[in-house]
Scaffold this motif. Structure first.
Motif, short mmCIF file in Angstrom:
data_model
loop_
_atom_site.label_atom_id
_atom_site.label_comp_id
_atom_site.label_asym_id
_atom_site.label_seq_id
_atom_site.Cartn_x
_atom_site.Cartn_y
_atom_site.Cartn_z
N ILE A 127 0.83 -1.19 0.00
CA ILE A 127 0.00 0.00 0.00
C ILE A 127 0.88 1.25 0.00
CG2 ILE A 127 -1.82 1.25 1.23
CD1 ILE A 127 -2.66 -1.47 0.16
N ASP A 128 0.62 2.17 -0.90
CA ASP A 128 1.26 3.48 -0.87
C ASP A 128 0.32 4.43 -0.14
OD1 ASP A 128 2.38 5.92 -1.25
OD2 ASP A 128 2.45 5.82 -3.43
N PRO A 129 0.57 4.71 1.14
CA PRO A 129 -0.39 5.51 1.90
C PRO A 129 -0.59 6.91 1.36
CG PRO A 129 1.66 5.21 3.12
CD PRO A 129 1.73 4.30 1.94
N GLU A 130 0.46 7.48 0.75
CA GLU A 130 0.29 8.83 0.21
C GLU A 130 -0.67 8.81 -0.98
OE1 GLU A 130 2.95 12.10 -2.07
OE2 GLU A 130 3.62 11.60 -0.05
N ALA A 131 -0.59 7.77 -1.82
CA ALA A 131 -1.52 7.65 -2.94
C ALA A 131 -2.95 7.52 -2.44
CB ALA A 131 -1.15 6.46 -3.81
N VAL A 132 -3.14 6.77 -1.36
CA VAL A 132 -4.47 6.64 -0.77
C VAL A 132 -4.91 7.98 -0.20
CG1 VAL A 132 -5.89 5.38 0.87
CG2 VAL A 132 -4.01 4.21 -0.26
N ALA A 133 -3.98 8.71 0.44
CA ALA A 133 -4.30 10.03 1.00
C ALA A 133 -4.71 10.99 -0.11
CB ALA A 133 -3.10 10.58 1.76
N ARG A 134 -4.07 10.89 -1.26
CA ARG A 134 -4.44 11.77 -2.36
C ARG A 134 -5.85 11.45 -2.87
NH1 ARG A 134 -0.40 14.95 -4.43
NH2 ARG A 134 1.70 14.57 -3.56
N ARG A 135 -6.24 10.19 -2.81
CA ARG A 135 -7.62 9.84 -3.16
C ARG A 135 -8.59 10.45 -2.15
NH1 ARG A 135 -8.46 5.40 -6.71
NH2 ARG A 135 -6.51 4.56 -7.54
N ALA A 136 -8.22 10.42 -0.89
CA ALA A 136 -9.06 11.05 0.14
C ALA A 136 -9.18 12.55 -0.12
CB ALA A 136 -8.49 10.79 1.53
N ALA A 137 -8.05 13.18 -0.46
CA ALA A 137 -8.06 14.63 -0.73
C ALA A 137 -8.94 14.95 -1.93
CB ALA A 137 -6.64 15.12 -0.94
N ALA A 138 -8.90 14.08 -2.95
CA ALA A 138 -9.71 14.32 -4.14
C ALA A 138 -11.20 14.31 -3.81
CB ALA A 138 -9.39 13.28 -5.21
N SER A 139 -11.58 13.52 -2.81
CA SER A 139 -12.99 13.45 -2.44
C SER A 139 -13.47 14.68 -1.68
CB SER A 139 -13.25 12.20 -1.58
OG SER A 139 -12.75 12.37 -0.27
N MET A 140 -12.53 15.52 -1.22
CA MET A 140 -12.91 16.71 -0.46
C MET A 140 -13.43 17.84 -1.35
SD MET A 140 -9.65 17.02 2.10
CE MET A 140 -8.94 15.59 2.94
N ARG A 141 -13.16 17.77 -2.63
CA ARG A 141 -13.58 18.80 -3.58
C ARG A 141 -13.02 20.17 -3.17
NH1 ARG A 141 -17.46 16.67 -6.96
NH2 ARG A 141 -18.47 14.77 -6.23
N LEU A 142 -11.72 20.23 -2.97
CA LEU A 142 -11.07 21.48 -2.60
C LEU A 142 -11.14 22.46 -3.76
CD1 LEU A 142 -7.87 19.99 -0.91
CD2 LEU A 142 -10.07 20.51 0.14
N SER A 169 -14.82 28.67 4.21
CA SER A 169 -15.72 27.52 4.21
C SER A 169 -14.84 26.28 4.19
CB SER A 169 -16.65 27.55 2.99
OG SER A 169 -15.94 27.21 1.82
N PRO A 170 -15.38 25.13 4.55
CA PRO A 170 -14.55 23.91 4.55
C PRO A 170 -13.87 23.64 3.22
CG PRO A 170 -16.60 23.51 5.72
CD PRO A 170 -16.74 24.86 5.09
N ASN A 171 -14.56 23.90 2.09
CA ASN A 171 -13.99 23.56 0.78
C ASN A 171 -13.09 24.64 0.21
OD1 ASN A 171 -17.01 22.25 0.78
ND2 ASN A 171 -15.50 20.89 -0.10
N THR A 172 -13.14 25.85 0.78
CA THR A 172 -12.32 26.94 0.25
C THR A 172 -11.16 27.33 1.16
OG1 THR A 172 -13.78 28.62 1.22
CG2 THR A 172 -14.25 27.91 -1.05
N THR A 173 -11.28 27.04 2.45
CA THR A 173 -10.18 27.37 3.38
C THR A 173 -9.85 26.21 4.32
OG1 THR A 173 -11.77 28.37 4.93
CG2 THR A 173 -10.65 29.85 3.38
N GLU A 268 -1.24 20.99 -2.30
CA GLU A 268 -1.90 21.17 -3.57
C GLU A 268 -2.33 22.63 -3.67
OE1 GLU A 268 -5.09 18.44 -4.17
OE2 GLU A 268 -3.80 16.66 -4.08
N THR A 269 -2.53 23.13 -4.89
CA THR A 269 -2.95 24.51 -5.08
C THR A 269 -4.26 24.57 -5.86
OG1 THR A 269 -1.63 24.76 -7.09
CG2 THR A 269 -0.60 25.39 -5.01
N ARG A 270 -5.04 25.61 -5.56
CA ARG A 270 -6.28 25.90 -6.28
C ARG A 270 -6.33 27.41 -6.47
NH1 ARG A 270 -5.87 21.16 -5.93
NH2 ARG A 270 -7.45 19.57 -5.47
#
Length: 285
Positions: A127-142, A169-173, A268-270
């Protein structure tokens, strides 16, 4: 420490799982699950018996029922890591097993896994935990900052302080958290904006540590205490007599994988575009 690739794929049972599609089928993918929780499916192909001795063991590409899927190479670390090292994944030297370095085709770098003596190397989840973490981050809709000032409909004046701020807001800050699971390993990630870099459109940039302070009339001509700018020239030569800028948020994402005794951080940047009409004070005699 042998550390992680940033590839989107997660390796499970010596097989590269597809990056992101929702089919829930036996060959991997993203399973249906609750909001902000992702389960990465494992391939259910068989494994090839292996030995627990030293040296390298490569799982043959066609070993599991003629499968042509790529295989991972397992190399027993020599010498073995010290007892306090996280590579042991909660095991210890008294147990019959060892720590192996793992390299999988299509992924950069190497990882480690503890394998019991006599266990097939490709039966050990990688398991690559960082890759899994990035999937979790993608679900946040930052997203990028929700820019409240400067306002597109506003008019600003040369030499007068401009206050910049974004609505939180949670998704913007943030902060916002989500979890993802792969091969029985759950990784929890928490994201929060650490800085916002404002490109002002006049060639200058301002970096703010936070969303900025909203302006109130009682502040008069004061500069913003944490996120402000002073234009030195008008935007008369710009399209629409407006400066066009961007507010780029840097999200710092911290993750933990308790089952692996591992943790880490990535960014990550937005960005959000904005405009501001800047002119001069008109004096009437």
């Amino acid at each position: 420490m042998l550390r992680r690739a940033t590839a989107a794929a997660v390796v499970l049972a010596g097989v590269l799982a597809p990056a992101a599609h929702a089919d829930g089928g036996k060959d991997g993918g993203i399973c249906d699950g609750a909001a902000l929780t992702i389960t990465v499916c494992a391939s259910d192909g068989g494994s090839t018996p292996g030995a627990g001795g030293s040296g390298s063991a490569a799982t043959p590409a066609g070993a599991s029922g003629g499968s042509s899927k790529p295989s991972c190479t397992y190399t027993r670390l020599d010498p073995q890591p010290p007892p306090e090292n996280a590579f042991w994944k909660g095991h210890n030297r008294s147990e019959k097993g060892a720590v192996y370095g793992v390299h999988c085709p299509g992924q950069q770098g190497a990882r480690t896994v503890w394998i019991a003596d006599g266990q097939a190397p490709d039966a050990a989840p990688v398991i690559d935990p960082e890759a899994v973490a990035r999937r979790a981050a993608a679900s946040m809709r930052l997203t990028g900052p929700a820019v409240a000032s400067p306002r597109a409909a506003g008019t600003y004046v040369v030499g007068m302080p401009m206050w910049m701020w974004a609505d939180p807001s949670p998704n913007t800050t943030g902060p916002i958290s989500a979890s993802a699971t792969a091969g029985g390993v759950t990784v929890t990630a928490t994201a929060k904006v650490s800085t916002v870099r404002w490109a002002m459109g006049d060639g200058t940039t301002v970096t703010c540590h936070g969303p900025g302070t909203p302006y109130t009339p009682d502040r008069g001509k004061e500069m913003s205490p944490d996120c402000g700018h002073l234009y030195q020239r008008t935007a008369h030569d710009k399209p629409g007599e407006k400066y066009r800028g961007t507010a780029t948020a840097t999200w710092t994402i911290t993750w933990t994988a308790p089952a692996l005794g591992d943790s880490g951080q990535f960014a990550e940047t937005r960005a959000t575009e904005w405009t501001a009409r800047v002119g001069e004070v008109q004096v009437v005699n």
